[in-house]
Motif scaffolding. Structure first.
Motif, PDB file in Angstrom:
ATOM      1  N   THR A  23       0.843  -1.186   0.000  1.00  0.00           N
ATOM      2  CA  THR A  23       0.000   0.000   0.000  1.00  0.00           C
ATOM      3  C   THR A  23       0.880   1.238   0.000  1.00  0.00           C
ATOM      4  OG1 THR A  23      -1.744  -1.178   1.172  1.00  0.00           O
ATOM      5  CG2 THR A  23      -1.821   1.233   1.239  1.00  0.00           C
ATOM      6  N   HIS A  24       0.550   2.169  -0.891  1.00  0.00           N
ATOM      7  CA  HIS A  24       1.304   3.422  -1.030  1.00  0.00           C
ATOM      8  C   HIS A  24       0.345   4.596  -0.876  1.00  0.00           C
ATOM      9  CE1 HIS A  24       4.532   1.044  -2.901  1.00  0.00           C
ATOM     10  NE2 HIS A  24       3.559   0.429  -3.528  1.00  0.00           N
ATOM     11  N   VAL A  77       7.007   8.530   3.575  1.00  0.00           N
ATOM     12  CA  VAL A  77       6.556   8.186   4.927  1.00  0.00           C
ATOM     13  C   VAL A  77       7.541   8.777   5.926  1.00  0.00           C
ATOM     14  CG1 VAL A  77       6.100   6.285   6.514  1.00  0.00           C
ATOM     15  CG2 VAL A  77       5.504   6.066   4.103  1.00  0.00           C
ATOM     16  N   ALA A  78       7.009   9.463   6.929  1.00  0.00           N
ATOM     17  CA  ALA A  78       7.871  10.041   7.974  1.00  0.00           C
ATOM     18  C   ALA A  78       8.467   8.907   8.799  1.00  0.00           C
ATOM     19  CB  ALA A  78       7.060  10.978   8.860  1.00  0.00           C
ATOM     20  N   SER A  79       9.759   8.998   9.087  1.00  0.00           N
ATOM     21  CA  SER A  79      10.397   7.975   9.905  1.00  0.00           C
ATOM     22  C   SER A  79      10.410   8.403  11.362  1.00  0.00           C
ATOM     23  CB  SER A  79      11.838   7.728   9.411  1.00  0.00           C
ATOM     24  OG  SER A  79      12.587   8.908   9.533  1.00  0.00           O
TER      25      SER A  79
END
Length: 103
Positions: free
Chosen positions: A56-57, A97-99
């Motif tokens: 999923t993106h 995506v925030a890490s």
């Protein structure tokens, strides 16, 4: 499969779409044009979720010109697009995506 929310109803929807790899993003050609509900929904929301090959993106929509899109299609698919007069193309850009769990 692209998951989106109805712009008026707020209801969740899932619409099957065919995608082509476009560098780190995804390309969709639009044989029915830009005036389809699923596209109006994701453009209104500014984002959607795309499920490709089990992953999923989070993606954002961007309409692009044929000159930008056609090189990413196979020769056969370029011929099909020309045969049916497809001139509308959509890039689904991946949202990083925030890490670390922070925003």
């Amino acid at each position: 499969m692209i998951r989106h929310v109805g712009r008026r109803s707020g209801a969740p929807y899932a619409t099957p779409v065919g995608v082509y790899p476009m560098d780190d993003d995804f390309l969709v050609y639009l044989p029915y044009g830009r005036d389809v509900d699923w596209l109006r929904n994701i453009r209104a929301a500014g984002a959607a979720e795309l499920r490709v090959e089990g992953r999923t993106h989070r993606v954002t929509p961007q309409l692009v010109e044929p000159a930008e899109a056609l090189p990413y299609l196979s020769k056969r698919d370029r011929g099909v697009a020309r045969l049916f007069g497809v001139t509308d193309f959509l890039v689904l850009r991946r949202v990083p995506v925030a890490s670390g769990g922070t925003t």
